[in-house]
Design a protein around this motif. Structure first.
Motif: not given
Length: 507
Positions: A125-126, A83-90
């Motif tokens: 991130s946290l 989910i963290f990586a998906t958020g960064i990508l989006l």
């Protein structure tokens, strides 16, 4: 075993988790302040009105505030790394789209999509740090994350202001485009160095709740914004939009009471201290975000201040929070949250009252900057104790959810502040100018040169409009101080969480 599953990351990969989390959170933190700083140039380049400017901010804030709890829960269901990586990508892709926007409408849409990415990225991130580090080193890692994030948050607006001040008009696009290489670095470290984690929960996501919350907040915010539109352009009464949004948000609350896996556990609000801390957050951050959004617009477009100079107005806030938050947190542990929250909000209120009274002086460094030092001090006193107050009023198993609720309310407060006070600014601006409907020009650069008298009147209108916003914000801060005093406990010595054998709070 469950305990081993919690720490999924080997020691040699943890530094990559920390760096990627710092990069991601920095993108999210910097975005709001730099966009406020760039708003006059964005409006000039895209021909955007005041309402457009409000929704360039609000599109982002709406989806972030409504979906941040869902984003945190998604990490538990699908894995924090995923989910963290998906958020960064989006966030990265939508930032590129923001940089390429050809008009205000496109920028509003891409900013809304950026808010969805932030709703996945910011809590992730946290969360990924908490899950990657064992208990004995987690606190140090979180401290490093907070320190470096504060540093980048302080420096980001200044660097952005330099680019805006000495570059061409189109260079506001770089404040979005820079997220692309930063996101690529963060994603590269995550995929190359960080293993996948196992989902820690098997539960449903509250999609219905997320839709209802987004629709309710969005319609209420649009209704408040519509008060700033000329009457002849309103197809529907602003009150109708506000009422419809309120009805949908009421449906959200009803749904949360009945949902199997609610996004918000309403039972937490049975605690007076928890409810008070969140009401305090809503009121105080309404005022905070109003000034944060409209002050740069005022000094840049009205006073002719360079963006890099205006960016320095944010510096005291970041430095005070970075330097004093740990001390105010320890003070709250020692004497309880009542006094720090009350005094901190009152100091911020005095600062905003000072802004309201002194804006006509137009003395950026002699008057405005010292007043904002006072604001930075007040917010530094508040930030840690309000989080501690929320946690202390919450059962141990719900602290993560409680923190998410408080964070979402702070974002929603910003959404409503920008939506409602833009109309106030427009009305006051128009009244001073005495024109038919020029309120939408508040905070915008003048397209054609004005004679000396007209230019002076326009500056006066700008100052009066912001003074009204600052006065309302000051009143909100004093109201927040009252909420803290009457709802928060005070301890004579360090107290444990509710239900332990430590000394009870005294009211």
């Amino acid at each position: 075993m469950q305990s081993n599953n919690h720490v999924f990351c080997p020691p040699e990969a943890r530094r990559y988790v920390l760096v990627s989390a710092i990069l991601a959170s920095s993108m999210g933190f910097i975005d709001g302040t730099v966009v406020s700083l760039a708003m006059p140039i964005i409006r000039a380049d895209l021909g955007a009105s005041l309402v457009d400017a409000q929704w360039i901010s609000n599109g982002y804030m709406l989806f972030l505030s409504a979906l941040v709890l869902l984003g945190g829960a998604a990490g538990d269901v699908f894995g924090v790394r995923n989910i963290f990586a998906t958020g960064i990508l989006l966030f990265m892709v939508t930032s590129a789209a923001c940089a390429l926007a050809v008009d205000a409408e496109m920028l509003i849409v891409t900013r809304a999509a950026q808010g969805i990415g932030a709703a996945l990225m910011v809590p992730g991130s946290l969360a990924i740090i908490a899950k990657a580090y064992p208990t004995e080193t987690r606190g140090k890692a979180i401290g490093q994350w907070a320190a470096f994030s504060s540093l980048t948050t302080a420096m980001g607006p200044f660097i952005g202001g330099m680019v805006l001040s000495f570059g061409a008009e189109w260079m506001w696009r770089l404040i979005f485009a820079i997220n692309v290489p930063i996101g690529l670095v963060a994603l590269g470290m995550i995929f190359a160095k960080v293993p996948r984690d196992r989902p820690s929960a098997k539960r449903r996501l509250d999609i219905t709740g997320a839709i209802l919350a987004t629709a309710g907040l969005g319609l209420m915010a649009w209704g408040l914004t519509a008060f700033g539109l000329p009457v002849e352009t309103r197809a529907v009464s602003p009150w109708a939009w506000v009422a419809l949004g309120a009805a949908i948000f009421a449906s959200f609350i009803i749904w949360e009471k009945r949902a199997r896996a609610p996004m918000v556990k309403l039972g937490l609000f049975a605690s007076r201290a928890f409810t008070g801390a969140n009401l305090y957050t809503l009121i105080l951050f309404f005022a905070f975000n109003a000034v944060l959004f409209f002050l740069p617009m005022t000094v840049v477009s009205g006073w002719g201040t360079k963006e890099w100079e205006a960016s320095l107005l944010f510096l005291p806030l970041s430095l005070f929070i970075a330097g004093l938050s740990s001390y105010s947190g320890r003070l709250s542990d020692a004497i309880g949250p009542r006094w720090p929250l009350t005094i901190g909000a009152a100091i911020v209120g005095i600062s905003y009252a000072g802004l309201a009274l002194t804006m006509p002086l137009m003395m950026l460094w002699q008057v405005t900057f010292p007043i904002l030092l006072l604001k930075g001090l007040g917010m530094a006193i508040v930030v840690s104790p309000v989080s501690a107050a929320v946690m202390r009023a919450t059962p141990e198993e719900d602290t993560g959810l409680a923190s998410g609720i408080n964070n979402a309310l702070a974002r929603a407060a910003g959404l409503m502040a920008v939506a409602s006070l833009g109309a106030v600014a427009g009305v006051v601006f128009a009244k001073v100018l005495g024109a038919a409907a020029p309120g939408a020009e508040f905070g915008a650069f003048v397209a054609t040169p004005l004679d000396a008298a007209a230019a002076a009147l326009r500056v006066q209108a700008t100052n009066r409009a912001f003074s009204a916003i600052a006065a309302i914000s000051a009143a909100m801060c004093f109201a927040a101080a009252g909420v803290a005093w009457f709802t928060q406990p005070s301890w004579k010595r360090v107290a444990e969480k509710p239900g332990t054998s430590a000394q009870a709070p005294t009211d």
